[in-house]
Design an enzyme around this catalytic site. Sequence first.
Site, PDB file in Angstrom:
ATOM      1  N   LYS A 102      20.051  49.832  28.284  1.00 15.69           N
ATOM      2  CA  LYS A 102      18.866  50.558  28.742  1.00 15.69           C
ATOM      3  C   LYS A 102      18.144  51.291  27.606  1.00 15.69           C
ATOM      4  O   LYS A 102      16.936  51.445  27.629  1.00 15.69           O
ATOM      5  CB  LYS A 102      19.249  51.537  29.842  1.00 15.69           C
ATOM      6  CG  LYS A 102      19.733  50.818  31.096  1.00 15.69           C
ATOM      7  CD  LYS A 102      19.072  51.361  32.336  1.00 15.69           C
ATOM      8  CE  LYS A 102      19.263  50.438  33.520  1.00 15.69           C
ATOM      9  NZ  LYS A 102      20.674  50.291  33.923  1.00 15.69           N
ATOM     10  N   GLU A 146      12.591  57.111  37.005  1.00 14.66           N
ATOM     11  CA  GLU A 146      13.483  57.019  38.164  1.00 14.66           C
ATOM     12  C   GLU A 146      14.875  56.658  37.661  1.00 14.66           C
ATOM     13  O   GLU A 146      15.016  56.091  36.574  1.00 14.66           O
ATOM     14  CB  GLU A 146      12.988  55.918  39.110  1.00 14.66           C
ATOM     15  CG  GLU A 146      13.435  54.484  38.787  1.00 14.66           C
ATOM     16  CD  GLU A 146      12.906  53.898  37.479  1.00 14.66           C
ATOM     17  OE1 GLU A 146      11.930  54.449  36.936  1.00 14.66           O
ATOM     18  OE2 GLU A 146      13.496  52.904  36.990  1.00 14.66           O
ATOM     19  N   SER A 172      26.454  44.124  29.665  1.00 11.36           N
ATOM     20  CA  SER A 172      25.295  45.022  29.629  1.00 11.36           C
ATOM     21  C   SER A 172      25.664  46.472  29.361  1.00 11.36           C
ATOM     22  O   SER A 172      24.856  47.225  28.828  1.00 11.36           O
ATOM     23  CB  SER A 172      24.517  44.913  30.942  1.00 11.36           C
ATOM     24  OG  SER A 172      25.377  45.112  32.049  1.00 11.36           O
TER      25      SER A 172
END
Length: 402
Positions: free
Chosen positions: A91, A113, A379
């Site tokens: 991210k 968010e 990830s």
Amino acid sequence: MANNYFVDRQGFYGPFGGAYVPEILYKCVHDLQDAYLPVIESDSFREEYESLLKDYVGRPSPLYYARRMSEKYGCRLYLKREDLNHTGAHKINNTVGQILLAKRLGKTRIIAETGAGQHGVATATVCALMDMQCEIFMGKTDVERQHTNVERMRMLGATVHPVLTGNMTLSDACSEAIRDWCCHPKDTFYIVGSTMGPHPYPDIVARMQSVISSEIKWQLREKTGRDYPDYLIACVGGGSNAAGTVYHYVDDERVRIVLAEAGGAGIHTGRTAATMHCGTEGIIHGARTLVMQTPDGQIEEAFTISAGLDYPGIGPMHANMARAGREQVLAVNDDEAIYAGYELTRMEGIIPAIESAHAVAALKKMTFRPDDIVVLTVSGRGDKDVETYLKNKSLAKEYGQF
Ligand SMILES: *Cc1c(COP(=O)(O)O)cnc(C)c1O
């Protein structure tokens, strides 16, 4: 005619995508559509972005040959280690890029968010780095479930707003962030966490994450002598780590793409987050895509053990590629993901995020030839999920006896 799997001028991926936003955001979104490419393709942006990816995020992330797992699955398995990035997942690649974009557009206030809190933490991190005001919207249910991440965000200087509408989870947090954006269109930049939302966000996020596949190319060439794999595997929530993993291979038909979405309790149980198996066309958070919804268009709640995959929509890029047959989508249930998480832990000494464990579980559903080169993106790391793994250790009997 060759398929174009990337965004077109109007912001569409085939029938999916677009920018369905309220009137008040029209100018804001339009300005961003006009500005984003010139900014992110400029030399000064690339220079600052690449330098932060290297020295702050810790890139390139390793491409690791997983010897024991390769033997087990009868292929040559390489793991793309996004779990080793600063803040523990892919991210941060995106939030670093978007905050540089926000700065260049003269914005002073950041909103985002978050579901599990990973995107919230990655956003709060870059806001601390750049000294920007940071407001995070998070469903109250998630605030309670993901308390450590809430404390991390607060420690980083962000304000966390618990969202009390709907099911009080990720989807509601997105709606609330859009509402806030409508009230502050001038000074605020919305850092979207995945390849979702109105155009140009899916394209911005895919480009920011595309560093994953550009590294895979040279790393594979170094390790195997050729720069493409036979298979790419990634998990999908909104689709950003998957988009980054496939970005530079989309038009290379030698490369098969397999995505793992969260089946939850199972795609026929009604308790699932498998949007590409169970969704129908609709509009969610500014984009036309596949959505889990009732026949009269009410968004349905998603269910999965993995807070990061808990989203009733899917990025339009993947909706299009899945429909066109370019991507094969497998549904991986909670119990399969737990098992795969233990398996990777015991066989390679890597505790994956429960989201990433969905991708690992896809290996079991596939058949390989011994010389197939497989690249699977891990990830994120599993530190945040240790409790979930322990609570469910009975699902991994071979490994869970401790
Ligand atoms: C958020 C998250 C995901 C899901 O998001 P995508 O946009 O689909 O990549 C997957 N893995 C981890 C570790 C995450 O934090």
